[in-house]
Design an enzyme around this catalytic site. Sequence first.
Site, short mmCIF file in Angstrom:
data_model
loop_
_atom_site.label_atom_id
_atom_site.label_comp_id
_atom_site.label_asym_id
_atom_site.label_seq_id
_atom_site.Cartn_x
_atom_site.Cartn_y
_atom_site.Cartn_z
CB CYS A 2 -5.79 -37.04 25.07
SG CYS A 2 -5.53 -38.59 25.96
NE ARG A 50 -7.28 -43.78 26.94
CZ ARG A 50 -7.44 -44.96 27.51
NH1 ARG A 50 -8.21 -45.87 26.93
NH2 ARG A 50 -6.84 -45.25 28.66
CB ILE A 53 -0.41 -42.80 29.10
CG1 ILE A 53 -0.14 -42.03 27.80
CG2 ILE A 53 0.82 -42.87 29.98
CD1 ILE A 53 0.97 -42.59 26.96
N GLY A 76 -3.52 -34.88 29.36
CA GLY A 76 -2.41 -34.77 30.28
C GLY A 76 -2.26 -35.96 31.18
CD GLU A 77 -0.63 -39.40 31.57
OE1 GLU A 77 -1.16 -39.92 32.57
OE2 GLU A 77 -0.77 -39.84 30.41
CG ASP A 100 -4.71 -39.79 34.80
OD1 ASP A 100 -5.42 -40.37 33.96
OD2 ASP A 100 -3.67 -39.16 34.47
CB ILE A 291 18.87 -37.07 16.85
CG1 ILE A 291 18.59 -35.67 17.40
CG2 ILE A 291 17.60 -37.89 16.75
CD1 ILE A 291 17.75 -34.83 16.46
N GLY A 364 14.49 -33.05 29.88
CA GLY A 364 15.15 -32.20 30.87
C GLY A 364 14.69 -30.76 30.83
#
EC number: 6.3.5.4
Length: 630
Positions: A2, A50, A53, A76-77, A100, A291, A364
């Site tokens: 967000c 927002r 998720i 965030g998460e 969360d 891509i 990654g």
Amino acid sequence: MCGIAGIFHVESSKPVDPERVRRMTDAIAHRGPDGSGVWTAPGMGLGHRRLSIIDLGGGAQPMLTEDERFALSFNGEIYNFQELRKELEAMGHQFRTHSDSEVILEAYRAWGPKCVERLHGMFAFALYDQANRQLLLARDRLGVKPLYHARLADGSIIFGSELKALLEHPALRREPDLAMVEDYLAFGYVPDHGCIVAGVQKLAAGHYWLLTQGKAEPAPTQYWDLDFSNRVKGSEAELQEELLRLMRQAVLSRMVADVPLGAFLSGGVDSSSVVALMAEASRLPVKTCSIGFDVGELDESEYASRIAKRFLTEHHSKIVAADDYGLIDTLAFHFDEPFADASALPTYRVSEMAREHVTVALSGDGADEALAGYRRHVFHHGEERMRCLLPQAIRGPLFGTLGRLYPKADWAPRPLRAKTTLLSLARTGAEGYAEAVGVTPPHIRDRLYSRRTNQLLRGYRAEYHMHRLMDKAPARSGLDQAQYADMKLWLPGDILTKVDRTSMAVGLEAREPLLDHRLLEFAASLPENMRVRGGQGKWLMKRTMERYLPEDILYRPKMGFVTPIAQWFRGPLAETARGIASNTTLARTGWFDSAEIARVADEHIGGRSDHSRLLWQLLMLEKSVARIFG
């Protein structure tokens, strides 16, 4: 994922104009296309955009506790929120949602500011305690999520996920910080210890800041740091199993989402490792996105396709034009501050394509920093061994003389380009590494600056901050020091900024499992020969992943996203390059010697030298200066 913004009157409880907060959040609407909200109380205003998720129906923000004592705006998460929720419920805390965000609120009620030490994830949040009139600003351990702040003349603090949110406040003075121009030219980005706008700061990674209305502002508190000073013991097999356990744990924890989830797949070691572990943990085919480029030497899509087939993923790919300079203005808008990592263009394109299929994508990013995967780490490791053999008093004059006499040979095969190595060996490890990670060296910056700029800088050098970081690092070796400096400067300033801005620009949440702090703590404790061996970086990780990935994926030369900017400045952007010296906002600042910039542009366009990286830096600086200071 967000966007947050807010205003806190530190010195009084005067009302906060909700429309002012709304304008700040509207400026970052791209970060949260699924909803918005503003909440105010005496002396406090919180805003939120927002991107849904987790708990799509119950996670709206700003979120208040049932008693309305605590209010939260969160970006965030939190990956361990379910475990924390069970712990808090056992303590008697009650929950109304499955988000969360509510766990953060109750964790703060239980443990105060130290709750951040229990949060595993990526986050930047503002939490207000109405009873104590306290504001907590906090940022995750690695700085995955950004948080800008500034103090205004009236004593209030404004903050937001991006600089553009702060720029919406009419009381923020728009004055450039010349020291950050120096830092930008040196490294290609504005580090987290500064901002291109004077007086604006970024809360440092692994820090929180607790402000109390009516009291003097304390310094932010550091709650986490990466320690390279201890070494883990164990056989190679034991260390492989522990690394794999931590990687699996990190990937699995980041696969929790109530929306479509997938992964970026370049075909390199890191993204392929993440996809392999996702496939192992998933009952359904993993959605992968990549891509390719219409120029063969820039294209890695064949490797991505091979990994997709190996793990039976639902693979989506697209070929894009390498000649993609039309994105320049879009990137300048989303980055705000000047940003010269040209791989931001393909990163934007892969994010844009991924968003057509998923809302969350695992990447990654982080393995190179954690496990010494960059070529510069391998070179620095070798140079440090030489430095240990000869004292500086001998090494400096000896290698300095050899380096000055050795011809510069950028055209030659890499083993024959000894000039840079010789000059690096003449310096201390910190000096040599700072030069290795730099983009524009000091002697060229000196020539570029006007006489007035050199006077105003008063001898300040961007490299000094890196020298101090390496000298004071909790480390046992030069390689440790280099990786520590990368974690503090390069990672949040370049890599994480690039991924955050490009993914958020299209409403995509990017997650970096290889930056799980427990994985990083283990990696930092590995003996050097488990990180670098036989000219290979990420040695233990590559050995560990041999059970999943083919040898030519694991051990082929690192490529990464490559952008043909040298050709652009000799073709479609040639006139743009010439114009930087004379008819731009940047020229009018008086920071640079226009004749020197014109010479650089002419040499590059004429093919006499390759100044493409410098011209790209100047072009992106021009775009930023025009937008902010115009």
